[in-house]
Design a protein around this motif. Structure first.
Motif, PDB file in Angstrom:
ATOM      1  N   ARG A 102       8.912  -3.640   4.210  1.00  4.58           N
ATOM      2  CA  ARG A 102       8.250  -3.586   3.058  1.00  4.58           C
ATOM      3  C   ARG A 102       7.079  -2.748   3.441  1.00  4.58           C
ATOM      4  NH1 ARG A 102      10.760  -5.528  -1.178  1.00  4.58           N
ATOM      5  NH2 ARG A 102      11.520  -7.606  -0.519  1.00  4.58           N
ATOM      6  N   TRP A 103       7.268  -1.584   3.737  1.00  2.00           N
ATOM      7  CA  TRP A 103       6.104  -0.633   4.052  1.00  2.00           C
ATOM      8  C   TRP A 103       6.100   0.264   2.752  1.00  2.00           C
ATOM      9  CZ3 TRP A 103       6.635   2.397   9.410  1.00  2.00           C
ATOM     10  CH2 TRP A 103       6.607   1.741  10.506  1.00  2.00           C
ATOM     11  N   SER A 104       4.704   0.813   2.671  1.00  2.00           N
ATOM     12  CA  SER A 104       4.685   1.422   1.384  1.00  2.00           C
ATOM     13  C   SER A 104       5.200   3.071   1.602  1.00  2.00           C
ATOM     14  CB  SER A 104       3.094   1.753   1.029  1.00  2.00           C
ATOM     15  OG  SER A 104       2.627   2.437   2.079  1.00  2.00           O
ATOM     16  N   PRO A 105       5.436   3.647   0.549  1.00  3.20           N
ATOM     17  CA  PRO A 105       5.901   5.335   0.773  1.00  3.20           C
ATOM     18  C   PRO A 105       4.887   6.077   1.556  1.00  3.20           C
ATOM     19  CG  PRO A 105       6.432   4.604  -1.341  1.00  3.20           C
ATOM     20  CD  PRO A 105       5.534   3.378  -0.895  1.00  3.20           C
ATOM     21  N   GLN A 106       3.640   5.745   1.377  1.00  5.10           N
ATOM     22  CA  GLN A 106       2.733   6.218   1.948  1.00  5.10           C
ATOM     23  C   GLN A 106       2.562   6.092   3.716  1.00  5.10           C
ATOM     24  OE1 GLN A 106       2.211   5.025  -0.789  1.00  5.10           O
ATOM     25  NE2 GLN A 106       1.083   6.247  -2.204  1.00  5.10           N
ATOM     26  N   SER A 125       7.288  13.492   2.213  1.00 10.66           N
ATOM     27  CA  SER A 125       6.272  13.077   1.446  1.00 10.66           C
ATOM     28  C   SER A 125       6.248  11.757   0.667  1.00 10.66           C
ATOM     29  CB  SER A 125       5.570  14.016   0.693  1.00 10.66           C
ATOM     30  OG  SER A 125       6.461  14.264  -0.456  1.00 10.66           O
ATOM     31  N   HIS A 126       5.314  11.122   0.399  1.00  7.19           N
ATOM     32  CA  HIS A 126       5.398   9.909  -0.336  1.00  7.19           C
ATOM     33  C   HIS A 126       6.104  10.151  -1.718  1.00  7.19           C
ATOM     34  CE1 HIS A 126       1.440  11.306  -1.531  1.00  7.19           C
ATOM     35  NE2 HIS A 126       1.556  10.575  -2.729  1.00  7.19           N
ATOM     36  N   GLU A 127       5.677  11.414  -2.330  1.00  6.14           N
ATOM     37  CA  GLU A 127       6.258  11.839  -3.724  1.00  6.14           C
ATOM     38  C   GLU A 127       7.664  11.766  -3.614  1.00  6.14           C
ATOM     39  OE1 GLU A 127       4.924  11.909  -6.883  1.00  6.14           O
ATOM     40  OE2 GLU A 127       2.996  11.428  -5.805  1.00  6.14           O
ATOM     41  N   THR A 128       8.311  12.288  -2.255  1.00  7.71           N
ATOM     42  CA  THR A 128       9.717  12.568  -2.084  1.00  7.71           C
ATOM     43  C   THR A 128      10.291  11.169  -2.088  1.00  7.71           C
ATOM     44  OG1 THR A 128       9.348  14.611  -1.197  1.00  7.71           O
ATOM     45  CG2 THR A 128      11.491  13.317  -0.849  1.00  7.71           C
TER      46      THR A 128
END
Length: 156
Positions: A102-106, A125-128
């Motif tokens: 449950r980690w965030s993309p960031q 990247s978090h956007e990817t």
């Protein structure tokens, strides 16, 4: 600038092959097809048969079928390649951190940079990651990944 470029069709490539085989000039072929001579010149020079095959087909140094296949291959290669492809170690790492931990993309992006500081192929990247969640997967995989986000939104 009223003209817009259109890719050559199979019929136009066939006409180029026939006319070029007859020995017609590139300007004559261009006039016949109502195309710029540069377009015909690039098409013929880009898709010439290899030197080893020229002995067999001495008059026809251009083949429409081979040219069409080469065109399709070039079109497939022209897009950007995805970094998070399903089945790779990087994708599995991101998926596990997102769904199970449950980690965030960031957080995932920052951790990957710290884990592999000298290997940019392992950076994402978090956007990817968001693109991999919302744009690429279908069905239950997408559902699991969207639910793993802290703010579960069905679309972005």
């Amino acid at each position: 600038m009223d003209k817009q470029y259109q890719h050559l069709s199979a019929e136009e490539r066939a006409a180029i092959m026939i006319e070029h085989g007859r020995g017609a000039s590139l300007r004559a072929i261009a006039r016949t097809l109502d195309r710029d001579v540069g377009t015909i010149s690039r098409e013929v020079s880009r898709n010439r048969l290899p030197e080893s095959m020229l002995q067999v087909a001495a008059r026809e140094a251009y083949d429409a079928t081979t040219a069409a296949m080469a065109y399709r291959l070039r079109r497939q290669r022209c897009g950007r390649t995805r970094k998070l492809v399903e089945g790779t170690r990087l994708h599995q790492h991101v998926h596990d951190r997102l769904v199970y931990w449950r980690w965030s993309p960031q957080q995932i992006a920052a951790r990957l940079k710290r884990m592999h500081p000298d290997d940019p192929t392992q950076h994402v990247s978090h956007e990817t990651i968001y693109a991999a969640i919302y744009a690429y997967p279908r069905g239950s995989l997408k559902k699991d990944m969207v639910e793993a986000l802290r703010q579960t939104k069905p679309t972005r």
